[in-house]
Write a protein that holds these residues in place. Structure first.
Motif, mmCIF file in Angstrom:
data_model
loop_
_atom_site.group_PDB
_atom_site.id
_atom_site.type_symbol
_atom_site.label_atom_id
_atom_site.label_comp_id
_atom_site.label_asym_id
_atom_site.label_seq_id
_atom_site.Cartn_x
_atom_site.Cartn_y
_atom_site.Cartn_z
ATOM 1 N N ILE A 75 0.714 -1.192 -0.063
ATOM 2 C CA ILE A 75 -0.133 -0.004 -0.011
ATOM 3 C C ILE A 75 0.836 1.383 0.058
ATOM 4 O O ILE A 75 0.377 2.191 -0.666
ATOM 5 C CB ILE A 75 -0.941 0.035 1.114
ATOM 6 N N VAL A 76 2.085 1.271 0.693
ATOM 7 C CA VAL A 76 3.051 2.350 0.813
ATOM 8 C C VAL A 76 3.575 2.369 -0.753
ATOM 9 O O VAL A 76 3.715 3.671 -1.145
ATOM 10 C CB VAL A 76 3.863 2.168 1.855
ATOM 11 N N ARG A 77 3.833 1.518 -1.396
ATOM 12 C CA ARG A 77 4.345 1.198 -2.510
ATOM 13 C C ARG A 77 3.561 1.892 -3.536
ATOM 14 O O ARG A 77 4.001 2.822 -4.300
ATOM 15 C CB ARG A 77 4.779 -0.047 -2.932
ATOM 16 N N ALA A 84 5.427 10.292 -6.080
ATOM 17 C CA ALA A 84 6.688 10.512 -6.203
ATOM 18 C C ALA A 84 6.978 11.798 -7.146
ATOM 19 O O ALA A 84 8.023 12.649 -7.006
ATOM 20 C CB ALA A 84 7.624 9.507 -6.737
ATOM 21 N N ASP A 85 6.228 11.695 -8.159
ATOM 22 C CA ASP A 85 6.464 12.888 -9.113
ATOM 23 C C ASP A 85 5.476 14.132 -8.818
ATOM 24 O O ASP A 85 5.345 15.344 -9.565
ATOM 25 C CB ASP A 85 6.397 12.571 -10.758
ATOM 26 N N ALA A 86 4.783 14.083 -7.617
ATOM 27 C CA ALA A 86 3.573 14.969 -7.409
ATOM 28 C C ALA A 86 4.152 15.883 -6.130
ATOM 29 O O ALA A 86 3.186 16.722 -5.728
ATOM 30 C CB ALA A 86 2.315 14.344 -7.343
ATOM 31 N N THR A 87 5.330 15.564 -5.608
ATOM 32 C CA THR A 87 5.613 16.397 -4.492
ATOM 33 C C THR A 87 7.371 16.208 -4.331
ATOM 34 O O THR A 87 7.960 15.520 -4.851
ATOM 35 C CB THR A 87 5.448 15.591 -3.005
ATOM 36 N N ASP A 88 7.798 17.367 -3.583
ATOM 37 C CA ASP A 88 9.392 17.359 -3.478
ATOM 38 C C ASP A 88 9.860 16.839 -2.451
ATOM 39 O O ASP A 88 11.014 16.431 -2.049
ATOM 40 C CB ASP A 88 9.579 18.828 -3.521
ATOM 41 N N HIS A 89 8.891 16.176 -1.296
ATOM 42 C CA HIS A 89 9.246 15.812 0.070
ATOM 43 C C HIS A 89 8.446 14.847 0.481
ATOM 44 O O HIS A 89 6.893 15.351 0.335
ATOM 45 C CB HIS A 89 9.733 17.009 1.001
ATOM 46 N N TYR A 90 8.660 13.728 1.082
ATOM 47 C CA TYR A 90 7.768 12.885 1.510
ATOM 48 C C TYR A 90 8.164 12.401 2.933
ATOM 49 O O TYR A 90 9.363 11.898 2.965
ATOM 50 C CB TYR A 90 7.863 11.487 0.694
ATOM 51 N N THR A 91 7.437 12.594 3.867
ATOM 52 C CA THR A 91 7.569 12.225 5.312
ATOM 53 C C THR A 91 7.000 10.877 5.531
ATOM 54 O O THR A 91 5.534 10.807 5.268
ATOM 55 C CB THR A 91 7.347 13.225 6.268
ATOM 56 N N PHE A 92 7.503 9.790 5.960
ATOM 57 C CA PHE A 92 6.986 8.509 6.411
ATOM 58 C C PHE A 92 6.818 8.493 7.975
ATOM 59 O O PHE A 92 8.064 8.346 8.468
ATOM 60 C CB PHE A 92 7.480 7.382 5.974
ATOM 61 N N ILE A 93 5.651 8.424 8.622
ATOM 62 C CA ILE A 93 5.721 8.388 10.206
ATOM 63 C C ILE A 93 5.789 6.639 10.178
ATOM 64 O O ILE A 93 4.833 5.896 9.988
ATOM 65 C CB ILE A 93 4.671 8.710 10.650
ATOM 66 N N MET A 143 12.247 7.456 -3.209
ATOM 67 C CA MET A 143 12.463 8.964 -2.926
ATOM 68 C C MET A 143 13.613 8.811 -2.108
ATOM 69 O O MET A 143 13.718 9.639 -1.241
ATOM 70 C CB MET A 143 11.179 9.549 -2.507
ATOM 71 N N PRO A 144 14.825 8.490 -2.598
ATOM 72 C CA PRO A 144 16.192 8.592 -1.781
ATOM 73 C C PRO A 144 16.471 9.671 -1.113
ATOM 74 O O PRO A 144 16.959 9.617 -0.087
ATOM 75 C CB PRO A 144 17.012 7.610 -2.584
ATOM 76 N N ASP A 145 16.384 10.726 -2.031
ATOM 77 C CA ASP A 145 17.127 12.118 -1.808
ATOM 78 C C ASP A 145 16.037 13.016 -1.270
ATOM 79 O O ASP A 145 16.178 14.021 -0.681
ATOM 80 C CB ASP A 145 17.638 12.771 -2.889
ATOM 81 N N ARG A 146 14.654 12.443 -0.957
ATOM 82 C CA ARG A 146 13.550 13.291 -0.818
ATOM 83 C C ARG A 146 12.832 12.850 0.416
ATOM 84 O O ARG A 146 11.671 13.405 0.821
ATOM 85 C CB ARG A 146 12.685 13.740 -2.007
#
Length: 331
Positions: A75-77, A84-93, A143-146
């Protein structure tokens, strides 16, 4: 910023929305529309289901995404692949439960993570930590760098659905003879949900990436100190009777849920003996701060007093507590 929160109407998600709005950001939440749908009339609400219905997210763009509701890797995948192409930064709790074990104090961000024997299991109740570790992997790979991964410990405070912390202020508020479990000097860690939410938003604003443990406080907290502070804040006449780990286990007392925050570190709990002794130096170096424990106690009590649901998910019944104390005294 334009911030998308996957979740947003349950505990940490609720407070993240509050923190983001307080900081002046435009917030969108994506939920199934089932939990507290009446909350947040002032935010944009997208309705769907992370398990197969992400249509409402398609074709949109946000400056940052905060994922509070990812528990299964597939589901996370799906969510990360779409966003991934819709944001500059992704935070996962995530959670400190990702660590393989807590046999020693000081688990840090590079400590070994749990590896599931069955990596395709979806039994969250038995494989929670391992599944969270796999979810982290899905985010970091795509998103390794974001990507920012936050691993909270025990989250407490207003709106807490678990009652693991709430039990102690409410029990001390009742007064009388209180069963205190195990060793008075046992280490305790927790973080007020509002401190976690505010810090997370600041980390997102700064576009910080990497992995961070997030619990507290920034000083050694013991079970004795916690109970004393609860008694002081509630102005209670409570008196503590400390029962040993061995006695409690012999009487079949359940750690963590029936007796909140109690981890004897022997028997079935040996693997998590130091779960409440995690290293949070990295997060503190990036500005994680903690409100006074007394404030968390007061606000938790106030929130609890207004709850319509009187049922509790954790804590010991008063009659069982009394029987155990009597049995201990009559040895």
């Amino acid at each position: 910023m334009k911030v998308l929160i996957l979740g947003g109407t349950f505990f940490l998600g609720y407070h993240l929305v509050q923190s983001a709005m307080k900081a002046g950001h435009n917030v969108t939440i994506f939920t199934r529309g089932k939990t507290n749908p009446e909350w947040f009339a002032e935010v944009e609400k997208l309705v769907g289901d992370r398990d197969g219905n992400l249509n409402a997210l398609a074709g949109r763009r946000w400056d940052a995404v905060i994922d509070t509701s990812g528990y299964l890797p597939r589901i996370v995948r799906d969510s990360v692949s779409l966003l991934a192409d819709a944001t500059d930064h992704y935070t996962f709790i995530s959670s400190i439960s990702v660590y393989r074990d807590f046999l020693e104090a000081g688990a840090h961000e590079q400590s070994p993570a749990e590896e599931l024997e069955d990596p395709i299991t979806e039994d969250i109740s038995s494989a929670y930590g391992g599944l969270k570790a796999l979810c982290e992997h899905e985010v970091m790979v795509r998103m390794p760098d974001r990507a920012l991964v936050i691993r909270p410990g025990l989250i407490v405070g207003p709106q807490d659905p678990t009652d693991r912390f709430t039990y102690w202020p409410t029990r001390l508020n009742k007064g009388g003879t209180v069963l205190a479990p195990g060793h008075p000097e046992a280490s305790i860690q927790m973080i007020d949900v509002r401190d976690l939410a505010d810090w997370t938003i600041r980390m997102v604003e700064a576009r910080n990436t990497g992995v961070y443990n997030a619990t507290g406080p920034d000083y050694p907290l013991t079970m004795q100190t916690l109970l004393d502070k609860c008694r002081e804040v509630t102005r209670s006449n409570a008196e503590f009777t400390w029962l040993s780990n061995d006695f409690l286990l012999q009487q079949g007392v359940g750690p963590w849920i029936e007796m909140p925050l109690w981890i004897p570190g022997i028997g079935d709990t040996e693997k998590v003996a130091f779960m409440l002794s995690v290293n949070v130096d990295k997060a503190i170096s990036e500005g994680l701060v903690f409100r006074p424990l007394s404030e968390t106690i007061i606000d938790t009590l106030q929130w609890d007093s207004q709850r319509l649901d009187s049922s509790r998910k954790a804590g010991m019944a008063l009659d069982r507590e009394a029987r155990l104390i009597a049995g201990w005294n009559n040895q």
